[in-house]
Design an enzyme around this catalytic site. Structure first.
Site, PDB file in Angstrom:
ATOM      1  CE  LYS A  66       0.728   1.508   4.414  1.00 38.12           C
ATOM      2  NZ  LYS A  66       1.316   2.812   4.768  1.00 38.12           N
TER       3      LYS A  66
ATOM      4  CB  VAL B  70      11.770  -5.781   4.671  1.00 39.65           C
ATOM      5  CG1 VAL B  70      11.800  -6.005   6.182  1.00 39.65           C
ATOM      6  CG2 VAL B  70      11.492  -7.087   3.933  1.00 39.65           C
ATOM      7  CB  ALA B  71      11.578  -2.027   7.773  1.00 35.20           C
ATOM      8  N   GLY B  72       9.552  -0.626   4.998  1.00 36.30           N
ATOM      9  CA  GLY B  72       9.605   0.466   4.032  1.00 36.30           C
ATOM     10  C   GLY B  72       8.412   1.387   4.042  1.00 36.30           C
ATOM     11  N   GLY B  73       7.493   1.244   5.011  1.00 42.42           N
ATOM     12  CA  GLY B  73       6.314   2.090   5.031  1.00 42.42           C
ATOM     13  C   GLY B  73       5.275   1.705   4.005  1.00 42.42           C
TER      14      GLY B  73
ATOM     15  CB  ALA C  26       1.149  -2.082   4.675  1.00 39.33           C
ATOM     16  N   GLY C  27       4.239  -4.092   4.410  1.00 35.16           N
ATOM     17  CA  GLY C  27       4.609  -5.463   4.097  1.00 35.16           C
ATOM     18  C   GLY C  27       4.243  -6.440   5.202  1.00 35.16           C
ATOM     19  N   GLY C  28       4.543  -6.095   6.444  1.00 34.39           N
ATOM     20  CA  GLY C  28       4.209  -6.981   7.554  1.00 34.39           C
ATOM     21  C   GLY C  28       2.714  -7.125   7.747  1.00 34.39           C
ATOM     22  CB  SER C  29      -0.038  -4.652   7.741  1.00 31.97           C
ATOM     23  OG  SER C  29       0.387  -3.952   8.884  1.00 31.97           O
TER      24      SER C  29
ATOM     25  CG  ASP D 288      -1.143   0.084   7.960  1.00 32.00           C
ATOM     26  OD1 ASP D 288      -1.970   1.002   8.135  1.00 32.00           O
ATOM     27  OD2 ASP D 288       0.087   0.283   7.861  1.00 32.00           O
TER      28      ASP D 288
END
Length: 310
Positions: free
Chosen positions: A10, A103-106, A108-111, A144
């Protein structure tokens, strides 16, 4: 039996952030757009009670593979909430994530991975798994995650988890420049507060919503905003150069994506995307660039047989 779900990244077209509330969270008004950069999340039943998690793809070594990963927590949540449907023997699961979302890029990869794991686990134990039906569980996992289920374009209120769909006419071309180093979302919010915050700043961006509804690309570009951008740049000053270079070579607009450090460039066409990508790729602080279109669909179950934990 294995179920695989495709999930999209996103970008926040607008992110209005209010002051720190007594509950420790910031009220938000944000417009999400799902982007055609995808992870795939596969969940496979186990005969024992263990949960395992493996990761492949871009920057896989940066992704946690234990219970701190939101995808792991999503499977645990389904197992806890629906113990009888999950299986009398307390089955476990193997989770595999194939990464393309930074990854950790704002973005929403983890979400997104949590949304995929949630849908896959629900499908495996024959629970309703439409994005709408999974919303209450998604909200327990993170702000998210509900949007990562639904995709498209949506207005998010509260913590970003109260969603309303937004009509979006036309498609958007984007260039994303990822960073050599991640940026912690809690750290960005702390710096936002230290810089003074914006009490009452969680306003609905009516100009942007109107531009999206009309399909007016130039008006969309003029309406993009991010209240966290100043905090992200204060923590990582080199991001300012990335944004400036992208604008100078023709991006319609440039902004930090969410809490950063990924920089997002809205462009008019494929030629513009190539020009921006080539220019920012030469900067030492840029890890890689990606081009993508939006809006994209939300979490989607990929074709294949669906088993059961029964």
């Amino acid at each position: 039996m294995t179920v695989t779900v495709r999930v999209s990244a996103k970008v926040n077209l607008a992110l209005g952030v209010g002051g720190l509330a007594p509950d420790g969270f910031h009220p938000l008004a944000t417009v999400f757009e799902a982007i055609c950069i995808y992870d795939e999340v596969a969940v496979t039943r186990r005969d024992d009670s263990r949960i395992t998690l493996t990761v492949s793809g871009e920057d896989a070594d940066q992704v946690p593979t234990d219970e701190t990963n939101l995808a792991w927590r999503a499977v645990e949540l389904v197992r806890e909430e629906f113990a009888s449907e999950w299986g009398k023997r307390g089955h476990g699961a193997d989770i595999h994530i194939d990464k393309s979302i930074p990854v950790a890029g704002g973005m929403a990869g983890g979400s997104a991975d949590a949304a995929g794991a949630l849908m896959a686990a629900a499908a495996l134990c024959r629970l309703p798994y439409s994005p709408e039906e999974l919303q209450p569980l998604a909200a327990q996992l993170g702000s998210d995650v509900p949007f990562c289920l639904t995709g498209g374009v949506a207005l998010g209120r509260g913590r970003g988890d109260r969603l309303a769909p937004v009509i979006c006419r036309g498609r958007h071309r984007w260039v994303f420049a990822t960073s050599n180093q991640g940026l912690s979302t809690p750290a960005v919010y702390r710096r936002f507060d230290e810089l003074g915050g914006t009490p009452g700043g969680e306003t609905v961006p009516n100009d942007l919503i109107s531009a999206l509804t009309r399909g007016d690309l130039d008006a969309v570009a003029a309406s993009l905003s991010n209240d966290l951008q100043a905090a992200a740049i204060d923590l990582r000053p080199e991001l300012e150069e990335v944004l400036t270079v992208g604008r100078e070579v023709g991006a319609l607009t440039a902004l930090v994506s969410g809490s950063g450090p990924t920089c997002a460039f809205l462009v008019r066409d494929t030629a513009g995307a190539k020009k921006v990508s080539a220019a920012v790729s030469n900067l030492p602080q840029v890890h890689r660039t990606r081009t993508a279109r939006g809006p994209a669909a939300g979490a989607q179950l990929l074709p294949g047989p669906v088993g059961s934990f029964a």
